[in-house]
Each structure stands twice: as C-alpha cells, then as structure tokens.
Write a protein that holds these residues in place. Structure first.
Motif, PDB file in Angstrom:
ATOM      1  N   VAL A  65       0.819  -1.196  -0.288  1.00 18.44           N
ATOM      2  CA  VAL A  65       0.005  -0.216  -0.086  1.00 18.44           C
ATOM      3  C   VAL A  65       1.133   1.403  -0.042  1.00 18.44           C
ATOM      4  CG1 VAL A  65      -0.182   0.020   2.620  1.00 18.44           C
ATOM      5  CG2 VAL A  65      -1.930   0.936   1.105  1.00 18.44           C
ATOM      6  N   ASP A  66       0.357   2.391  -0.631  1.00 19.51           N
ATOM      7  CA  ASP A  66       1.190   3.514  -0.722  1.00 19.51           C
ATOM      8  C   ASP A  66       1.273   4.188   0.960  1.00 19.51           C
ATOM      9  OD1 ASP A  66      -1.788   3.593  -0.986  1.00 19.51           O
ATOM     10  OD2 ASP A  66      -1.542   5.732  -1.702  1.00 19.51           O
ATOM     11  N   ILE A  67       2.369   4.502   1.179  1.00 21.26           N
ATOM     12  CA  ILE A  67       2.675   5.116   2.583  1.00 21.26           C
ATOM     13  C   ILE A  67       3.561   6.396   2.444  1.00 21.26           C
ATOM     14  CG2 ILE A  67       2.551   3.053   3.835  1.00 21.26           C
ATOM     15  CD1 ILE A  67       5.544   2.762   3.899  1.00 21.26           C
ATOM     16  N   GLU A  68       3.535   7.176   3.267  1.00 25.03           N
ATOM     17  CA  GLU A  68       4.355   8.545   3.599  1.00 25.03           C
ATOM     18  C   GLU A  68       4.987   8.194   4.929  1.00 25.03           C
ATOM     19  OE1 GLU A  68       5.178  11.362   1.895  1.00 25.03           O
ATOM     20  OE2 GLU A  68       4.120  10.638   0.190  1.00 25.03           O
ATOM     21  N   ILE A  69       6.400   8.428   4.890  1.00 24.49           N
ATOM     22  CA  ILE A  69       7.109   8.160   6.093  1.00 24.49           C
ATOM     23  C   ILE A  69       7.929   9.331   6.483  1.00 24.49           C
ATOM     24  CG2 ILE A  69       8.956   6.856   6.955  1.00 24.49           C
ATOM     25  CD1 ILE A  69       8.630   4.840   4.918  1.00 24.49           C
ATOM     26  N   GLU A  70       7.933   9.756   7.675  1.00 21.02           N
ATOM     27  CA  GLU A  70       8.518  10.816   8.463  1.00 21.02           C
ATOM     28  C   GLU A  70       9.484  10.115   9.326  1.00 21.02           C
ATOM     29  OE1 GLU A  70       7.524  14.628  11.386  1.00 21.02           O
ATOM     30  OE2 GLU A  70       5.957  13.861   9.960  1.00 21.02           O
ATOM     31  N   ILE A  71      10.814  10.303   9.280  1.00 20.42           N
ATOM     32  CA  ILE A  71      11.777   9.980  10.239  1.00 20.42           C
ATOM     33  C   ILE A  71      12.009  11.087  11.172  1.00 20.42           C
ATOM     34  CG2 ILE A  71      14.175   8.814  10.650  1.00 20.42           C
ATOM     35  CD1 ILE A  71      11.971   7.247   9.115  1.00 20.42           C
ATOM     36  N   GLY A  72      12.019  11.061  12.697  1.00 25.45           N
ATOM     37  CA  GLY A  72      12.337  11.831  13.594  1.00 25.45           C
ATOM     38  C   GLY A  72      13.836  12.164  13.882  1.00 25.45           C
ATOM     39  N   ALA A  73      14.199  12.849  14.522  1.00 23.83           N
ATOM     40  CA  ALA A  73      15.739  13.188  14.977  1.00 23.83           C
ATOM     41  C   ALA A  73      15.965  11.875  15.894  1.00 23.83           C
ATOM     42  CB  ALA A  73      15.738  14.310  15.748  1.00 23.83           C
ATOM     43  N   ASP A  74      15.004  11.149  16.444  1.00 28.20           N
ATOM     44  CA  ASP A  74      15.364  10.191  17.323  1.00 28.20           C
ATOM     45  C   ASP A  74      15.351   8.959  16.723  1.00 28.20           C
ATOM     46  OD1 ASP A  74      12.734   9.903  16.981  1.00 28.20           O
ATOM     47  OD2 ASP A  74      12.031   9.920  19.016  1.00 28.20           O
ATOM     48  N   ASP A  75      15.309   8.872  15.252  1.00 27.03           N
ATOM     49  CA  ASP A  75      15.104   7.791  14.296  1.00 27.03           C
ATOM     50  C   ASP A  75      13.873   7.034  14.451  1.00 27.03           C
ATOM     51  OD1 ASP A  75      17.650   8.018  13.266  1.00 27.03           O
ATOM     52  OD2 ASP A  75      18.784   6.661  14.902  1.00 27.03           O
ATOM     53  N   MET A  76      12.822   7.575  14.948  1.00 27.02           N
ATOM     54  CA  MET A  76      11.530   7.162  14.954  1.00 27.02           C
ATOM     55  C   MET A  76      10.567   7.407  13.576  1.00 27.02           C
ATOM     56  SD  MET A  76      10.826   5.199  17.574  1.00 27.02           S
ATOM     57  CE  MET A  76      11.758   4.666  19.306  1.00 27.02           C
ATOM     58  N   ALA A  77      10.190   6.454  13.206  1.00 30.05           N
ATOM     59  CA  ALA A  77       9.341   6.597  12.065  1.00 30.05           C
ATOM     60  C   ALA A  77       7.872   6.766  12.455  1.00 30.05           C
ATOM     61  CB  ALA A  77       9.372   5.429  11.145  1.00 30.05           C
ATOM     62  N   LYS A  78       7.306   7.739  11.727  1.00 31.86           N
ATOM     63  CA  LYS A  78       5.690   8.188  11.701  1.00 31.86           C
ATOM     64  C   LYS A  78       5.257   7.639  10.289  1.00 31.86           C
ATOM     65  CE  LYS A  78       3.803  11.596  13.889  1.00 31.86           C
ATOM     66  NZ  LYS A  78       3.638  12.737  14.328  1.00 31.86           N
ATOM     67  N   ARG A 125       2.079   7.291   7.549  1.00 29.37           N
ATOM     68  CA  ARG A 125       0.900   7.739   7.025  1.00 29.37           C
ATOM     69  C   ARG A 125       0.321   6.754   5.704  1.00 29.37           C
ATOM     70  NH1 ARG A 125      -1.517  12.556   9.019  1.00 29.37           N
ATOM     71  NH2 ARG A 125       0.086  13.837   9.804  1.00 29.37           N
ATOM     72  N   LEU A 126      -0.932   6.332   5.639  1.00 26.00           N
ATOM     73  CA  LEU A 126      -1.248   5.587   4.574  1.00 26.00           C
ATOM     74  C   LEU A 126      -1.706   6.977   3.513  1.00 26.00           C
ATOM     75  CD1 LEU A 126      -3.476   2.508   5.792  1.00 26.00           C
ATOM     76  CD2 LEU A 126      -0.948   2.783   5.221  1.00 26.00           C
ATOM     77  N   GLY A 127      -1.363   6.492   2.276  1.00 26.92           N
ATOM     78  CA  GLY A 127      -1.626   7.508   1.246  1.00 26.92           C
ATOM     79  C   GLY A 127      -0.542   8.171   0.702  1.00 26.92           C
ATOM     80  N   SER A 128      -0.340   8.947  -0.147  1.00 27.17           N
ATOM     81  CA  SER A 128       0.664   9.807  -0.865  1.00 27.17           C
ATOM     82  C   SER A 128       0.451  11.212  -0.793  1.00 27.17           C
ATOM     83  CB  SER A 128       1.053   9.360  -2.111  1.00 27.17           C
ATOM     84  OG  SER A 128      -0.179   9.478  -3.076  1.00 27.17           O
ATOM     85  N   ASP A 129      -0.480  11.821  -0.294  1.00 23.70           N
ATOM     86  CA  ASP A 129      -0.584  13.147  -0.215  1.00 23.70           C
ATOM     87  C   ASP A 129      -0.269  13.927   1.056  1.00 23.70           C
ATOM     88  OD1 ASP A 129      -2.390  12.174   1.590  1.00 23.70           O
ATOM     89  OD2 ASP A 129      -4.283  13.052   0.552  1.00 23.70           O
ATOM     90  N   GLY A 130       0.624  13.059   2.026  1.00 23.41           N
ATOM     91  CA  GLY A 130       0.955  13.734   3.304  1.00 23.41           C
ATOM     92  C   GLY A 130      -0.307  13.886   4.372  1.00 23.41           C
ATOM     93  N   ALA A 131      -1.458  13.485   4.024  1.00 22.72           N
ATOM     94  CA  ALA A 131      -2.483  13.941   4.945  1.00 22.72           C
ATOM     95  C   ALA A 131      -3.351  12.644   5.262  1.00 22.72           C
ATOM     96  CB  ALA A 131      -3.477  14.874   4.370  1.00 22.72           C
ATOM     97  N   GLY A 132      -2.645  11.485   5.064  1.00 21.85           N
ATOM     98  CA  GLY A 132      -3.653  10.312   5.338  1.00 21.85           C
ATOM     99  C   GLY A 132      -3.439   9.968   6.898  1.00 21.85           C
ATOM    100  N   PRO A 133      -4.367   8.968   6.999  1.00 22.34           N
ATOM    101  CA  PRO A 133      -4.359   8.401   8.332  1.00 22.34           C
ATOM    102  C   PRO A 133      -2.845   7.931   9.147  1.00 22.34           C
ATOM    103  CG  PRO A 133      -5.253   6.922   7.110  1.00 22.34           C
ATOM    104  CD  PRO A 133      -5.191   8.015   6.091  1.00 22.34           C
ATOM    105  N   ILE A 134      -2.507   8.190  10.160  1.00 21.18           N
ATOM    106  CA  ILE A 134      -1.352   7.863  11.001  1.00 21.18           C
ATOM    107  C   ILE A 134      -1.431   6.275  11.417  1.00 21.18           C
ATOM    108  CG2 ILE A 134       0.116   8.195  12.767  1.00 21.18           C
ATOM    109  CD1 ILE A 134      -0.548  11.253  12.293  1.00 21.18           C
ATOM    110  N   VAL A 135      -0.609   5.508  11.013  1.00 22.72           N
ATOM    111  CA  VAL A 135      -0.981   4.000  11.160  1.00 22.72           C
ATOM    112  C   VAL A 135       0.389   3.670  12.044  1.00 22.72           C
ATOM    113  CG1 VAL A 135      -2.501   3.475   9.296  1.00 22.72           C
ATOM    114  CG2 VAL A 135      -0.268   3.470   8.845  1.00 22.72           C
ATOM    115  N   LEU A 136       1.500   4.496  12.133  1.00 29.63           N
ATOM    116  CA  LEU A 136       2.432   4.075  12.844  1.00 29.63           C
ATOM    117  C   LEU A 136       3.083   5.303  13.566  1.00 29.63           C
ATOM    118  CD1 LEU A 136       4.614   1.859  13.859  1.00 29.63           C
ATOM    119  CD2 LEU A 136       5.907   2.615  11.918  1.00 29.63           C
ATOM    120  N   ASP A 137       3.043   5.208  14.921  1.00 28.70           N
ATOM    121  CA  ASP A 137       3.535   6.430  15.695  1.00 28.70           C
ATOM    122  C   ASP A 137       4.221   5.951  16.799  1.00 28.70           C
ATOM    123  OD1 ASP A 137       4.287   8.736  16.407  1.00 28.70           O
ATOM    124  OD2 ASP A 137       2.218   9.755  16.952  1.00 28.70           O
TER     125      ASP A 137
END
Length: 413
Positions: free
Chosen positions: A203-216, A218-230
């Motif tokens: 499935v298409d996902i958007e990933i944001e990696i924090g300074a502490d190496d933790m990934a957030k 989201r589903l979808g590719s527009d950056g506004a999808g539901p957060i499924v990992l935090d």
C-alpha cells in the motif's frame, strides 16, 4: 610515561578491533536483503591520548529509500493487476467449445429449423442448442464470479499483511526506543526499514523519520492520510472489498478512515476487481439483450398447435451482497421475472430499526416498495413478479444490494 603509552595503545587496538568487526560484518552481509553498510566513525580523544569509536554509521540515503519504496509499490500494483488481468483474459478468450462456438451452433440450429418449422427433430435440436448456450453463459458468469471472489479474498489477506507489518514495526520501534548500543540499534534500523519496504509493496505510504530515528507512517501519498504508525503504537487495516479499506489509526481516539489504496498490491487488486466487475456488467448487458431480442422474435412465431410462441429464454441469478453500511446479519431471497420487465439494478434493501419496515430502493434513489419482511416491486406488464424477502437482526442501516448475473434458462417453445 609507560602507563600512558600502554593505555593509548590499548585504546587504539580496541577502536580498530571494532572497526575491523564492522568491516567483517559488511563483507558477510553483502547479499543480505535490507542490510545497509556500516562505517565505524573514529575520533581522537583528548589530544595525544589515542582514538575511540564514537559512532557506527549506516550508509543510508533517505531520499533513495523513498524512491525505492515508491518503485516497489508501483511494481507490486502492476504485477498484481497483470496477474488477474491475464486470468480474466484466459476466462474470456474464445476456445474450442467456448461461448462463441456454442452461439454459432445455436444460430445454425435456428437456421435449420427455419427451413422446416414443423420438424419436431429440428425443434428439439434447437432447444438442445439453446440449453448448451444457457449453460455456457452460466458457466462464464460463475467463472467471473469466482475470479471476483478470489480478488476479494486476496484483498483480505493483503490487508491482514498490512496490519501484521504495522504490528512488527511498532514492536521494532519499541525496542529501538530502549536500546542504546550502536550495533544493536543499526540492526533494529535495518529491520525497521525492511518492514517499511514490505509495507510499501502492499500500500502507498508516507514516512517521516524523527531526529530520534523514530518513524511516523501515514497511508496514502498526499501527506495527509491516516497515521498508522507512531513510535510504538500501530493501527490496523481491513478490506471490505479490494477497493474499500477501513483504517483504524495508531491513535485509538482518532476516527477510523475509509480510503482506497493508491499503489501497491492492494491498488492492483482494486484495479483487478474493477476489471472483473466491468466484464460482469458487459456479460449481463449482452445476455439481457440476447434474451430480450430472442424472446421478442420467438413471441411472434407459432407453436405446432398454432398458438403464439412464448419466451425462449429467461434470465435468473440475482444475488444478494452486503452493502457498505451493513452492521448486522440479514438474508435476502429474490424471485425475479423476465429481464425486460425487471427494474434495472442494483436494488438496495434498507432496514431502519427506528421505523421498522424494509425499503427497496432503486439505484437512482426512489423507494420502490416497503414492507416488514416481504416486498413486491412494481412491474411493467402482465403478472410477472419480482419479490424480495428480507430478514435479519442487529442494529440499524442493514443493507443488501441485489446484483443481476446472467444465468440463461431455455424454455420450451
């Protein structure tokens, strides 16, 4: 003094032993999937007192990883769609004894009968050819239904895989949050990035990696999808169909979201489901037109007794499928008449617990009939009936949509 020199030498040996171990690990894992090359970063300690390993750095490019995951998602979508499209093509392609051959045989039988209408043998031959045609159409309809059911089952499995990967990612990040050893952290980061790549194939996902190496994630590719990992919290995904996903977010207080996959295996399955559904609609339309036209022609003919001919084919096979808002258990039994007097589908049965009776609604919106458990839909002529018997239990807004699939049945002329 000598002790200082010994300490400097000992520190240098330990640092280079670590660096040598990192090099050996790189060599040993050169073909290991999801492994990222490591580099031991050395730094001089207090000037003149030796060196120390301050960090084991992964050779990881975030932009390259994002592009790779995007490519994997598109490839997964294309390969999945192509696989099912080939299965659909194989089902529809003409072959020996296929629908085109049976149709030719049927019209040949009619041509022969036209030369000697009173010949009982030719009449029986025409009926036999009609039966073969009806069986061929029904077999094709069942085959398409099987293909569609297979796609839906694969969508359920793919959604379950997505949920499993999210659970694995949350567990990996939980361990990452309590691990300080550099070597252990790099292993966990490789594991985490491998799971992210596997997720992107589905499935298409958007990933944001924090300074502490933790990934957030989201589903979808527009950056506004539901957060499924935090961090160590994950959501889950289920599929009501290949195209309709229900997403429960990582935040338990966040609302569930309905969405369609934009890439990955789930997107390919959604496209495949659409192709199968279109083939079913095309077959429905063709079978309905054939039935109506043949019955019209047959109706102007005469039986051996001189009576007006009846319908040659009937079209049955209406099926009940759950609607999007189905929240309870229900059963719908549908009895239909001839296709030229049946209302166009789909017909949606809606139960409102606050009011009581069921409504039968046309796809265009108007209510066609109401009743507590039996509904008779309006018809256009004669006494042909189309009734729906519905029953169920549970909460409000239970729905059943009836979709026609062609099953031609020959009638004795």
């Amino acid at each position: 003094d000598m002790a200082d020199w010994m300490n400097i030498g000992r520190g240098g040996l330990l640092a280079y032993r670590t660096a040598l171990a990192v090099t050996g690990e790189n060599i040993a894992n050169v073909d290991t999937p999801n492994y990222n090359r490591r580099t031991a970063m050395l730094q001089e300690t207090t000037p003149g007192t030796g060196v120390d390993v301050i960090e084991i750095r992964r050779a990881f490019d975030t932009l390259l990883a994002d592009r790779s995951r995007t490519a994997d998602g598109r490839l997964g979508s294309a390969e999945t769609y192509l696989t099912h499209l080939r299965a659909l093509e194989n089902r529809l392609l003409p072959g020996d004894g296929g629908l085109p051959d049976v149709l030719d045989t049927f019209f040949d039988a009619l041509d022969g009968l036209a030369l000697a209408p009173a010949d009982q043998g030719l009449r029986h031959a025409a009926i036999g050819a009609g039966q073969s045609l009806a069986m061929a159409v029904s077999d094709l309809a069942r085959g398409l239904q099987t293909l569609g059911s297979g796609v839906s089952a694969e969508a359920d499995q793919a959604a379950a895989q997505v949920t499993g990967l999210l659970t694995g990612l949350a567990d990996t990040q939980r361990k990452l949050g309590i691990t300080s050893d550099d070597m252990a952290r790099t292993l966990l980061l490789d594991q985490r990035d491998g799971l992210l790549s596997d997720l992107a194939e589905l499935v298409d996902i958007e990933i944001e990696i924090g300074a502490d190496d933790m990934a957030k994630v989201r589903l979808g590719s527009d950056g506004a999808g539901p957060i499924v990992l935090d961090r160590a919290a994950s959501g889950r995904v289920s599929a009501t169909s290949a195209r309709d996903l229900t997403v429960v977010q990582a935040d338990p207080d966040a609302p569930a979201v309905k969405m369609t996959a934009g890439s990955g295996v789930l997107s390919g399955l959604a496209d495949a489901q659409g192709a199968v559904a279109q083939a079913q609609r095309d077959l429905d339309g063709w079978a309905g037109k054939l039935t109506a036209e043949m019955n019209t022609l047959h109706g102007v003919g005469l039986t051996v007794d001189g009576n007006t001919g009846g319908p040659l084919f009937s079209m049955t096979g209406w099926t009940a499928t759950p609607g999007a808002l189905m929240r309870g258990d229900a059963v719908a039994q549908i009895t239909a008449g001839l296709p030229d007097v049946m209302p166009g589908g789909p017909i949606t049965l809606v139960y409102d617990a606050a009011v009581g009776p069921w409504d039968a609604r046309h796809s265009a919106g108007p209510v066609l009939a109401q009743g507590p458990n039996r509904l008779s839909l309006p018809h256009h002529r004669g006494s042909d009936s189309r009734t729906a018997t519905a029953g169920g239990r549970g909460g409000p807004n239970r729905r059943r949509a009836a979709h026609a699939h062609p099953h031609l049945q020959p009638q004795t002329p």
